[in-house]
Design an enzyme around this catalytic site. Structure first.
Site, PDB file in Angstrom:
ATOM      1  N   TYR A 168      51.849  43.159  41.075  1.00  0.00           N
ATOM      2  CA  TYR A 168      53.094  42.613  41.616  1.00  0.00           C
ATOM      3  C   TYR A 168      54.162  43.668  41.863  1.00  0.00           C
ATOM      4  O   TYR A 168      55.269  43.351  42.287  1.00  0.00           O
ATOM      5  CB  TYR A 168      53.634  41.524  40.685  1.00  0.00           C
ATOM      6  CG  TYR A 168      52.922  40.215  40.866  1.00  0.00           C
ATOM      7  CD1 TYR A 168      51.593  40.078  40.475  1.00  0.00           C
ATOM      8  CD2 TYR A 168      53.554  39.122  41.434  1.00  0.00           C
ATOM      9  CE1 TYR A 168      50.919  38.877  40.641  1.00  0.00           C
ATOM     10  CE2 TYR A 168      52.885  37.914  41.600  1.00  0.00           C
ATOM     11  CZ  TYR A 168      51.575  37.803  41.209  1.00  0.00           C
ATOM     12  OH  TYR A 168      50.925  36.614  41.377  1.00  0.00           O
TER      13      TYR A 168
ATOM     14  N   LYS B 229      40.147  42.771  31.869  1.00  0.00           N
ATOM     15  CA  LYS B 229      38.841  43.068  32.461  1.00  0.00           C
ATOM     16  C   LYS B 229      38.594  44.573  32.242  1.00  0.00           C
ATOM     17  O   LYS B 229      38.430  45.358  33.185  1.00  0.00           O
ATOM     18  CB  LYS B 229      38.870  42.689  33.954  1.00  0.00           C
ATOM     19  CG  LYS B 229      37.534  42.768  34.666  1.00  0.00           C
ATOM     20  CD  LYS B 229      36.593  41.648  34.331  1.00  0.00           C
ATOM     21  CE  LYS B 229      35.282  41.797  35.092  1.00  0.00           C
ATOM     22  NZ  LYS B 229      34.241  40.860  34.629  1.00  0.00           N
TER      23      LYS B 229
ATOM     24  N   ASP C  64      37.109  36.662  33.236  1.00  0.00           N
ATOM     25  CA  ASP C  64      36.165  35.732  33.877  1.00  0.00           C
ATOM     26  C   ASP C  64      35.557  34.778  32.842  1.00  0.00           C
ATOM     27  O   ASP C  64      35.508  33.567  33.050  1.00  0.00           O
ATOM     28  CB  ASP C  64      35.077  36.488  34.660  1.00  0.00           C
ATOM     29  CG  ASP C  64      34.500  37.676  33.900  1.00  0.00           C
ATOM     30  OD1 ASP C  64      35.075  38.069  32.861  1.00  0.00           O
ATOM     31  OD2 ASP C  64      33.458  38.199  34.336  1.00  0.00           O
TER      32      ASP C  64
ATOM     33  N   ASP D  93      49.031  34.726  36.458  1.00  0.00           N
ATOM     34  CA  ASP D  93      49.348  33.783  37.527  1.00  0.00           C
ATOM     35  C   ASP D  93      48.171  32.837  37.743  1.00  0.00           C
ATOM     36  O   ASP D  93      48.328  31.623  37.851  1.00  0.00           O
ATOM     37  CB  ASP D  93      49.631  34.581  38.807  1.00  0.00           C
ATOM     38  CG  ASP D  93      50.235  33.707  39.881  1.00  0.00           C
ATOM     39  OD1 ASP D  93      50.945  32.747  39.528  1.00  0.00           O
ATOM     40  OD2 ASP D  93      49.991  33.960  41.065  1.00  0.00           O
TER      41      ASP D  93
ATOM     42  N   ASP E 227      47.688  28.517  36.575  1.00  0.00           N
ATOM     43  CA  ASP E 227      47.376  27.384  37.460  1.00  0.00           C
ATOM     44  C   ASP E 227      46.122  26.669  36.964  1.00  0.00           C
ATOM     45  O   ASP E 227      46.028  25.431  37.019  1.00  0.00           O
ATOM     46  CB  ASP E 227      47.165  27.856  38.904  1.00  0.00           C
ATOM     47  CG  ASP E 227      48.473  27.866  39.689  1.00  0.00           C
ATOM     48  OD1 ASP E 227      49.529  28.098  39.065  1.00  0.00           O
ATOM     49  OD2 ASP E 227      48.456  27.628  40.915  1.00  0.00           O
TER      50      ASP E 227
END
Ligand code: ATP
Length: 330
Positions: free
Chosen positions: A119, A166, A199, A223, A227
């Protein structure tokens, strides 16, 4: 007297912020509201999406109550979060009785680093057909967010913090974040700690969400998983958030301006109302926040909701139901 900068923005942003203010006004709170403009409509009118006056108003406020903006999100809310250095983005995902969702007893708080990662906006076109984006992760910001997550767990009596990364692929950026989280965890022996690859964590969240209590992660992953978490408990209409910094704070629903339903008066006001209750808690008005949360939960449980949750009320109809419960009239 707390100074609240109200920035409704575009589309349903205006509708849900009006609704949240109506609910706040039911209680007698020492707040001074000051309005600021931002978003797509302002950009069309004056050429900038976040006018300097609005930015200044937000800087000087004790908190910002923000609605939603459309296409100009990167120029408005991302910029506001960066400018105000609100380094922690809190996104709770909690089940509500009466909401059709995958699970009915999820209670997770996502603590998302809010100032760096992808970002940063460091994107380039190297040459035609080749683009680059730079992912920035620092020890300082990782440590700040990890500590914030553990302190939140302590404050809210939560038992576990899980870091998502990750590090097997992003061996510098994610490994730094993971290692800093592991080091900070040692200062909080009373709170359990573990870390997962992002993941695998997504699969666990869908299949076994009770593994999670407080999640701490980097900006982009945060982010996405927030959701996902919102989807587990009934969707964006119920997902609030707070962006917390040393000097400033911004409270906003996770959803966007929803152009498909804007202007129809049917937006679910819950996410904005819950964002407002996060603001109340931030200021220490815990009883008032709990009162509103209970009135909202009872309203939802009784099916007095907007169409996205299966009801047939309009936004302000739902607000009236909440107000009745706040006043003990229902
Ligand atoms: P934006 O470009 O501003 O992000 P969007 O439509 O891409 O807008 P959202 O605004 O987050 O993204 O909306 C995604 C979907 O969820 C839309 O179908 C929208 O109608 C629905 N939705 C979002 N918020 C609400 C809400 N408060 N009440 C009801 N439905 C909502």
């Amino acid at each position: 007297m707390k100074r609240i900068a109200v920035v409704p923005g575009d589309g349903i942003g205006k509708e849900v912020i009006d609704a949240a203010l109506e609910v706040l006004n039911t209680l007698n709170l020492p707040f001074k509201y000051e309005w600021g403009e931002a978003g797509d409509a302002v950009k069309e009118k004056i050429g900038v999406a976040l006018p300097e006056e609005t930015l200044q108003l937000c800087r000087e406020s004790d908190a910002v109550l923000f609605g939603a903006v459309g296409e100009t999100a990167a120029d408005v809310i991302i910029k506001l979060r960066m400018e105000l250095q609100t380094f922690a983005n809190l996104r709770p995902a909690k089940s509500f009785k009466g909401v059709k969702a995958l699970y009915d007893s999820v209670d997770i708080v996502i603590v998302r680093e809010n100032t760096e990662c992808l970002y940063k906006g460091l994107e380039f076109e190297v040459t035609e057909g080749v683009t680059e984006s730079i992912r920035v992760i620092t020890k300082e910001a990782s440590e700040r967010i990890a500590r914030y997550a553990f302190e939140l767990a302590k404050r809210e009596g939560r038992k576990r913090v899980t870091a998502l990364h990750k590090a097997n692929v992003m061996r510098k950026t994610c490994a730094l974040f993971r290692d800093v989280c592991r080091a900070v965890a040692k200062d909080y022996p009373e709170i359990q700690f573990n870390d997962y690859y992002i993941d695998a964590a997504c699969m666990y969240m869908v299949m076994d969400p009770w593994r999670f209590d407080v999640i701490v992660t980097t900006n982009m992953f945060g982010d996405i998983v927030s959701d996902l978490a919102a989807g587990l408990v009934g969707g964006l209409g119920l997902a609030p958030s707070g962006n917390i910094g040393e000097e400033n704070a911004i409270f906003e629903p996770v959803h966007g301006s929803a152009p498909d339903i804007a202007g129809k008066g049917i937006a679910n006001p819950s996410a904005a109302i819950l964002s407002a209750t996060m603001m109340l808690k931030h200021f220490g008005y815990l009883n008032e926040a709990e009162k509103i949360e209970k009135a909202l939960a009872d309203t939802i449980a009784e099916g007095k909701t907007t169409p996205d949750l299966g009801g047939n009320l309009k936004t302000m109809g739902m607000v009236e139901e909440i107000q009745k419960r706040l006043k003990g009239e229902a």
